[in-house]
Scaffold this motif. Sequence first.
Motif, short mmCIF file in Angstrom:
data_model
loop_
_atom_site.label_atom_id
_atom_site.label_comp_id
_atom_site.label_asym_id
_atom_site.label_seq_id
_atom_site.Cartn_x
_atom_site.Cartn_y
_atom_site.Cartn_z
N ASN A 152 0.96 -1.06 -0.16
CA ASN A 152 0.02 -0.04 0.10
C ASN A 152 0.86 1.10 -0.02
N PRO A 153 0.96 1.95 -1.05
CA PRO A 153 1.87 3.17 -1.14
C PRO A 153 1.59 4.32 -0.07
N LYS A 154 0.30 4.61 0.43
CA LYS A 154 -0.02 5.47 1.52
C LYS A 154 0.64 4.93 3.01
N THR A 155 0.36 3.46 3.22
CA THR A 155 0.85 3.24 4.68
C THR A 155 2.16 2.37 4.60
N GLY A 156 2.67 1.69 3.29
CA GLY A 156 3.67 0.95 3.15
C GLY A 156 3.46 -0.41 3.90
N GLU A 157 2.28 -0.62 4.12
CA GLU A 157 1.98 -2.01 4.56
C GLU A 157 1.67 -3.30 3.42
N THR A 158 2.16 -4.40 3.70
CA THR A 158 2.22 -5.16 2.66
C THR A 158 0.86 -5.99 2.77
N VAL A 159 0.13 -6.32 1.68
CA VAL A 159 -1.10 -6.65 1.77
C VAL A 159 -1.06 -7.99 0.94
N SER A 160 -1.58 -9.37 1.44
CA SER A 160 -1.79 -10.46 0.56
C SER A 160 -2.83 -10.43 -0.55
N VAL A 161 -2.59 -10.61 -1.54
CA VAL A 161 -3.60 -10.61 -2.91
C VAL A 161 -3.88 -12.11 -3.25
#
Length: 103
Positions: free
Chosen positions: A62-71
């Motif tokens: 996520n470019p806003k939070t830098g959090e990695t999200v599984s897709v």
Amino acid sequence: MKIDSMIASVAEATQMPRKDVKKVVTALFDSIKKAVEAGEKVNVPGLGVFQQRERAAGERVNPKTGETVSVAAARFTVLKPSRSVLGLPKRQKAAGAKGAAAG
């Protein structure tokens, strides 16, 4: 265009009753859907090719939070439009292309 206006247009062009046209149009779309879900490519001349594509599972940031999200992996249907739908001219066959490749 919505399905109702499509049915009305076909009924007017063919002089068939709307209820009969609705059965035909529904059956056509159902057969396309079943074939694509079975993994077949459905080529509709003048319109394009319907087919299933797959996207592998992965991770995005996520470019806003830098959090990695599984897709999750996903399958989806796409339509690759024909050249005529895109307004492009038909491809010309190269003269002697078959002989040049073999020689």
